[in-house]
Design a protein around this motif. Structure first.
Motif, PDB file in Angstrom:
ATOM      1  N   ALA A  49       3.903   1.801   2.604  1.00 21.19           N
ATOM      2  CA  ALA A  49       5.047   2.666   2.327  1.00 21.19           C
ATOM      3  C   ALA A  49       4.582   4.114   2.388  1.00 21.19           C
ATOM      4  N   GLU A  50       5.084   4.858   3.360  1.00 25.02           N
ATOM      5  CA  GLU A  50       4.689   6.258   3.531  1.00 25.02           C
ATOM      6  C   GLU A  50       5.870   7.160   3.188  1.00 25.02           C
ATOM      7  N   LYS A  51       5.563   8.215   2.437  1.00 26.67           N
ATOM      8  CA  LYS A  51       6.588   9.127   1.934  1.00 26.67           C
ATOM      9  C   LYS A  51       7.312   9.863   3.060  1.00 26.67           C
ATOM     10  N   TYR A  52       6.549  10.320   4.051  1.00 29.25           N
ATOM     11  CA  TYR A  52       7.138  11.180   5.079  1.00 29.25           C
ATOM     12  C   TYR A  52       7.452  10.392   6.346  1.00 29.25           C
ATOM     13  N   PRO A  53       8.643  10.582   6.917  1.00 35.74           N
ATOM     14  CA  PRO A  53       8.978   9.863   8.146  1.00 35.74           C
ATOM     15  C   PRO A  53       8.157  10.342   9.332  1.00 35.74           C
ATOM     16  N   PRO A  59      -3.545  21.340   8.316  1.00 37.74           N
ATOM     17  CA  PRO A  59      -4.986  21.139   8.498  1.00 37.74           C
ATOM     18  C   PRO A  59      -5.549  20.113   7.523  1.00 37.74           C
ATOM     19  N   LYS A  60      -6.254  19.188   8.065  1.00 41.28           N
ATOM     20  CA  LYS A  60      -6.904  18.158   7.247  1.00 41.28           C
ATOM     21  C   LYS A  60      -8.257  17.862   7.871  1.00 41.28           C
ATOM     22  N   ALA A  61      -8.673  16.632   7.776  1.00 41.69           N
ATOM     23  CA  ALA A  61     -10.003  16.285   8.275  1.00 41.69           C
ATOM     24  C   ALA A  61     -10.089  16.471   9.791  1.00 41.69           C
ATOM     25  N   HIS A  62     -11.279  16.790  10.244  1.00 41.46           N
ATOM     26  CA  HIS A  62     -11.513  16.884  11.691  1.00 41.46           C
ATOM     27  C   HIS A  62     -12.759  16.119  12.097  1.00 41.46           C
ATOM     28  N   ALA A  63     -13.671  15.900  11.138  1.00 44.18           N
ATOM     29  CA  ALA A  63     -14.929  15.246  11.512  1.00 44.18           C
ATOM     30  C   ALA A  63     -14.934  13.802  11.028  1.00 44.18           C
ATOM     31  N   LEU A  64     -15.255  12.902  11.933  1.00 50.46           N
ATOM     32  CA  LEU A  64     -15.506  11.512  11.540  1.00 50.46           C
ATOM     33  C   LEU A  64     -17.010  11.313  11.657  1.00 50.46           C
ATOM     34  N   ILE A 113       0.869  -1.184   0.000  1.00 51.69           N
ATOM     35  CA  ILE A 113       0.000   0.000   0.000  1.00 51.69           C
ATOM     36  C   ILE A 113       0.897   1.222   0.000  1.00 51.69           C
ATOM     37  N   VAL A 114       0.736   2.080  -0.968  1.00 50.78           N
ATOM     38  CA  VAL A 114       1.551   3.290  -1.042  1.00 50.78           C
ATOM     39  C   VAL A 114       0.739   4.444  -0.468  1.00 50.78           C
ATOM     40  N   GLY A 115       1.201   4.951   0.673  1.00 47.05           N
ATOM     41  CA  GLY A 115       0.510   6.060   1.331  1.00 47.05           C
ATOM     42  C   GLY A 115      -0.100   5.623   2.647  1.00 47.05           C
ATOM     43  N   GLY A 116       0.406   6.213   3.723  1.00 45.95           N
ATOM     44  CA  GLY A 116      -0.083   5.862   5.068  1.00 45.95           C
ATOM     45  C   GLY A 116      -1.048   6.883   5.610  1.00 45.95           C
ATOM     46  N   GLY A 117      -1.970   7.339   4.764  1.00 47.13           N
ATOM     47  CA  GLY A 117      -3.069   8.194   5.230  1.00 47.13           C
ATOM     48  C   GLY A 117      -4.189   7.304   5.764  1.00 47.13           C
ATOM     49  N   PRO A 118      -5.350   7.880   6.052  1.00 51.44           N
ATOM     50  CA  PRO A 118      -6.441   7.082   6.610  1.00 51.44           C
ATOM     51  C   PRO A 118      -6.847   5.917   5.710  1.00 51.44           C
ATOM     52  N   VAL A 119      -6.872   6.138   4.398  1.00 54.25           N
ATOM     53  CA  VAL A 119      -7.332   5.071   3.496  1.00 54.25           C
ATOM     54  C   VAL A 119      -6.307   3.932   3.453  1.00 54.25           C
ATOM     55  N   GLY A 120      -5.024   4.278   3.321  1.00 57.86           N
ATOM     56  CA  GLY A 120      -3.995   3.247   3.286  1.00 57.86           C
ATOM     57  C   GLY A 120      -3.931   2.471   4.586  1.00 57.86           C
ATOM     58  N   ALA A 136      -8.778  15.401  15.148  1.00 56.69           N
ATOM     59  CA  ALA A 136      -7.833  15.859  14.124  1.00 56.69           C
ATOM     60  C   ALA A 136      -7.283  14.645  13.366  1.00 56.69           C
ATOM     61  N   GLN A 137      -7.198  14.780  12.047  1.00 52.73           N
ATOM     62  CA  GLN A 137      -6.771  13.642  11.220  1.00 52.73           C
ATOM     63  C   GLN A 137      -5.444  13.033  11.669  1.00 52.73           C
ATOM     64  N   PRO A 138      -4.421  13.856  12.006  1.00 54.84           N
ATOM     65  CA  PRO A 138      -3.163  13.229  12.443  1.00 54.84           C
ATOM     66  C   PRO A 138      -3.343  12.344  13.686  1.00 54.84           C
TER      67      PRO A 138
HETATM   68  C1  LIG Z   1      -8.613  21.139   5.080  1.00 50.95           C
HETATM   69  C2  LIG Z   1      -9.261  19.776   4.933  1.00 50.95           C
HETATM   70  C3  LIG Z   1     -10.342  19.452   5.728  1.00 50.95           C
HETATM   71  C4  LIG Z   1     -10.956  18.199   5.600  1.00 50.95           C
HETATM   72  N1  LIG Z   1     -11.982  17.886   6.442  1.00 50.95           N
HETATM   73  C5  LIG Z   1     -12.524  16.653   6.405  1.00 50.95           C
HETATM   74  C6  LIG Z   1     -13.461  16.245   7.389  1.00 50.95           C
HETATM   75  O1  LIG Z   1     -13.790  16.992   8.310  1.00 50.95           O
HETATM   76  N2  LIG Z   1     -13.955  14.978   7.323  1.00 50.95           N
HETATM   77  C7  LIG Z   1     -13.561  14.100   6.353  1.00 50.95           C
HETATM   78  O2  LIG Z   1     -14.058  12.947   6.346  1.00 50.95           O
HETATM   79  N3  LIG Z   1     -12.654  14.453   5.420  1.00 50.95           N
HETATM   80  C8  LIG Z   1     -12.121  15.696   5.426  1.00 50.95           C
HETATM   81  N4  LIG Z   1     -11.145  16.032   4.525  1.00 50.95           N
HETATM   82  C9  LIG Z   1     -10.751  15.032   3.521  1.00 50.95           C
HETATM   83  C10 LIG Z   1      -9.779  14.014   4.110  1.00 50.95           C
HETATM   84  O3  LIG Z   1      -8.657  14.677   4.664  1.00 50.95           O
HETATM   85  C11 LIG Z   1      -9.350  13.057   2.979  1.00 50.95           C
HETATM   86  O4  LIG Z   1     -10.513  12.454   2.430  1.00 50.95           O
HETATM   87  C12 LIG Z   1      -8.405  11.985   3.485  1.00 50.95           C
HETATM   88  O5  LIG Z   1      -7.198  12.512   3.989  1.00 50.95           O
HETATM   89  C13 LIG Z   1      -8.067  11.035   2.330  1.00 50.95           C
HETATM   90  O6  LIG Z   1      -7.262  10.026   2.866  1.00 50.95           O
HETATM   91  P1  LIG Z   1      -6.206   9.275   1.962  1.00 50.95           P
HETATM   92  O7  LIG Z   1      -5.535   8.270   2.845  1.00 50.95           O
HETATM   93  O8  LIG Z   1      -6.864   8.810   0.708  1.00 50.95           O
HETATM   94  O9  LIG Z   1      -5.188  10.428   1.479  1.00 50.95           O
HETATM   95  P2  LIG Z   1      -4.174  11.329   2.323  1.00 50.95           P
HETATM   96  O10 LIG Z   1      -4.720  11.684   3.658  1.00 50.95           O
HETATM   97  O11 LIG Z   1      -3.797  12.423   1.390  1.00 50.95           O
HETATM   98  O12 LIG Z   1      -2.944  10.375   2.557  1.00 50.95           O
HETATM   99  C14 LIG Z   1      -2.082  10.034   1.498  1.00 50.95           C
HETATM  100  C15 LIG Z   1      -0.772   9.603   2.123  1.00 50.95           C
HETATM  101  O13 LIG Z   1       0.070   9.143   1.067  1.00 50.95           O
HETATM  102  C16 LIG Z   1       1.377   9.687   1.248  1.00 50.95           C
HETATM  103  N5  LIG Z   1       2.000   9.735  -0.063  1.00 50.95           N
HETATM  104  C17 LIG Z   1       1.720  10.547  -1.093  1.00 50.95           C
HETATM  105  N6  LIG Z   1       2.514  10.258  -2.150  1.00 50.95           N
HETATM  106  C18 LIG Z   1       3.292   9.199  -1.777  1.00 50.95           C
HETATM  107  C19 LIG Z   1       4.312   8.449  -2.421  1.00 50.95           C
HETATM  108  N7  LIG Z   1       4.681   8.703  -3.686  1.00 50.95           N
HETATM  109  N8  LIG Z   1       4.903   7.452  -1.733  1.00 50.95           N
HETATM  110  C20 LIG Z   1       4.533   7.166  -0.458  1.00 50.95           C
HETATM  111  N9  LIG Z   1       3.576   7.864   0.210  1.00 50.95           N
HETATM  112  C21 LIG Z   1       2.955   8.865  -0.440  1.00 50.95           C
HETATM  113  C22 LIG Z   1       1.128  11.048   1.865  1.00 50.95           C
HETATM  114  O14 LIG Z   1       2.254  11.523   2.557  1.00 50.95           O
HETATM  115  C23 LIG Z   1      -0.046  10.764   2.814  1.00 50.95           C
HETATM  116  O15 LIG Z   1       0.384  10.344   4.102  1.00 50.95           O
HETATM  117  C24 LIG Z   1     -10.494  17.271   4.630  1.00 50.95           C
HETATM  118  C25 LIG Z   1      -9.400  17.608   3.828  1.00 50.95           C
HETATM  119  C26 LIG Z   1      -8.787  18.843   3.980  1.00 50.95           C
HETATM  120  C27 LIG Z   1      -7.578  19.162   3.133  1.00 50.95           C
END
Ligand SMILES: Cc1cc2nc3c(=O)[nH]c(=O)nc-3n(C[C@H](O)[C@H](O)[C@H](O)COP(=O)(O)OP(=O)(O)OC[C@H]3O[C@@H](n4cnc5c(N)ncnc54)[C@H](O)[C@@H]3O)c2cc1C
Length: 138
Positions: A34-38, A44-49, A10-17, A115-117
């Motif tokens: 595999a996450e890009k950032y250590p 600011p990102k998501a805050h509401a679940l 899985i490339v990307g350690g955000g919520p979906v990954g 907070a998303q983090p």
């Molecule tokens: C200001 C703001 C407010 C929001 N508020 C809400 C809210 O209240 N509720 C809600 O449900 N959603 C909200 N969202 C949307 C929510 O943040 C996204 O839907 C969610 O982050 C998507 O998750 P993801 O894992 O798909 O992507 P991301 O969170 O973008 O994670 C992607 C990960 O992949 C990593 N990555 C990228 N490229 C590479 C690479 N080449 N190699 C390895 N790693 C890589 C990144 O570093 C990151 O950690 C908000 C977004 C923003 C910007």
């Protein structure tokens, strides 16, 4: 360069990954995230679940107590405030989705503000705790 074998990458350690890794690992499938950032970004990102997201989290075996412990107090996330600057007095406010106890009649998990983090921290902890020991890089 070190060669690593894994069943799923899985490339990307955000919520979906991370949630994807959790779901796979719970089924005994080896997964590497595999996450890009250590370090986790705290921009600011998501805050509401919302309830549906929380229902999925519960079904995925995430520690719901921990998620709720990281959430803001209900009163702190109950309104959207309208302001011209952060230091100016508010112009007005509107209720931010329903968070009252009556919502529990239709879902066990009313909306929370986290907070998303912080949510990602809990998710990563759960993924790392899986018996197949999925590896999260970074
Ligand atoms: C200001 C703001 C407010 C929001 N508020 C809400 C809210 O209240 N509720 C809600 O449900 N959603 C909200 N969202 C949307 C929510 O943040 C996204 O839907 C969610 O982050 C998507 O998750 P993801 O894992 O798909 O992507 P991301 O969170 O973008 O994670 C992607 C990960 O992949 C990593 N990555 C990228 N490229 C590479 C690479 N080449 N190699 C390895 N790693 C890589 C990144 O570093 C990151 O950690 C908000 C977004 C923003 C910007």
């Amino acid at each position: 360069m070190k060669e690593i074998q894994t069943t799923v990458l899985i490339v990307g350690g955000g919520p979906v990954g991370l949630l994807g890794a959790q779901l796979l690992a719970r089924r005994g499938i080896e997964v590497l995230v595999a996450e890009k950032y250590p370090q986790r970004l705290d921009s600011p990102k998501a805050h509401a679940l919302n309830p549906r997201s929380l229902e999925i989290c519960a079904a995925a075996g995430l520690p719901m107590d921990e998620i709720h412990a990281q959430a803001t107090r209900k009163a702190d996330g109950a309104h959207v405030w309208m302001m011209e600057t952060l230091s100016a007095p508010p112009i007005g406010r509107i209720a931010y989705e329903r968070q009252d106890d009556a919502v529990r009649a239709v879902t066990p998990w009313p909306l929370i503000n986290i907070a998303q983090p912080q949510f990602e921290e809990v998710l990563e902890g759960a993924v790392r705790g899986q018996p197949v020991s999925p590896c999260v890089t970074g």
